[in-house]
Design a protein around this motif. Structure first.
Motif, PDB file in Angstrom:
ATOM      1  N   UNK A 243       4.086   5.380  -0.301  1.00 22.42           N
ATOM      2  CA  UNK A 243       4.381   3.980  -0.630  1.00 22.42           C
ATOM      3  C   UNK A 243       3.487   3.486  -1.761  1.00 22.42           C
ATOM      4  N   UNK A 244       2.219   3.880  -1.741  1.00 18.65           N
ATOM      5  CA  UNK A 244       1.324   3.501  -2.845  1.00 18.65           C
ATOM      6  C   UNK A 244       1.766   4.150  -4.161  1.00 18.65           C
ATOM      7  N   UNK A 245       2.238   5.385  -4.083  1.00 18.36           N
ATOM      8  CA  UNK A 245       2.710   6.068  -5.293  1.00 18.36           C
ATOM      9  C   UNK A 245       3.935   5.369  -5.876  1.00 18.36           C
ATOM     10  N   UNK A 246       4.847   4.931  -5.025  1.00 22.18           N
ATOM     11  CA  UNK A 246       6.003   4.171  -5.515  1.00 22.18           C
ATOM     12  C   UNK A 246       5.560   2.837  -6.098  1.00 22.18           C
TER      13      UNK A 246
ATOM     14  N   UNK B 223       7.131  -5.070  -3.762  1.00 16.79           N
ATOM     15  CA  UNK B 223       7.025  -6.269  -2.946  1.00 16.79           C
ATOM     16  C   UNK B 223       6.211  -6.104  -1.668  1.00 16.79           C
ATOM     17  N   UNK B 224       5.664  -4.918  -1.426  1.00 12.30           N
ATOM     18  CA  UNK B 224       4.920  -4.663  -0.204  1.00 12.30           C
ATOM     19  C   UNK B 224       3.437  -4.977  -0.372  1.00 12.30           C
ATOM     20  N   UNK B 225       2.893  -5.714   0.577  1.00 10.61           N
ATOM     21  CA  UNK B 225       1.452  -5.960   0.597  1.00 10.61           C
ATOM     22  C   UNK B 225       0.769  -4.774   1.281  1.00 10.61           C
ATOM     23  N   UNK B 226      -0.551  -4.740   1.242  1.00 10.55           N
ATOM     24  CA  UNK B 226      -1.285  -3.692   1.948  1.00 10.55           C
ATOM     25  C   UNK B 226      -1.026  -3.780   3.450  1.00 10.55           C
TER      26      UNK B 226
END
Length: 109
Positions: free
Chosen positions: A66-69, A85-88
């Motif tokens: 997800x971080x790579x995306x 759009x995703x937060x940590x």
């Protein structure tokens, strides 16, 4: 000397895993996974042949993807947009949900 390095690395990984586990909320992840369900299913089983299964995947692996995306290191037409759009907290919760799903395997006879 190499044993000390390996032990230090193991200690760091254990500490990171414990810290991350505290921050994750699988129940919140289940709610957030509604947006993922069209492709990955709420149960983590991909709905199309080109969609990966997420059920039971390692949380560290899922978080890294997800971080790579999100960073653009990895690209996919839909996932790159969604990850932006995703937060940590979202990432932690989603990885908690999908990694908590249990899968079984049957060996062929």
């Amino acid at each position: 000397m190499q044993r000390i390095s390996m032990a230090a690395c193991l200690a760091v990984l254990v500490a990171l895993a414990a810290t991350t586990a505290e921050a994750q909320d699988a129940a919140a992840g289940r709610q957030k996974a509604q947006m993922c369900a069209v492709c990955h299913g709420l149960d983590g089983i991909g709905r199309n042949p080109d969609v990966p299964n997420l059920a039971g995947d390692n949380a560290i692996y899922l978080r890294a993807q997800l971080h790579a995306f999100k960073s653009g290191e990895r690209r996919h037409e839909q996932m790159s947009i969604i990850a932006q759009g995703l937060s940590e907290e979202d990432i932690a919760d989603l990885t908690a949900w999908y990694s908590s799903l249990k899968i079984t395997v049957e060996m062929p006879e």
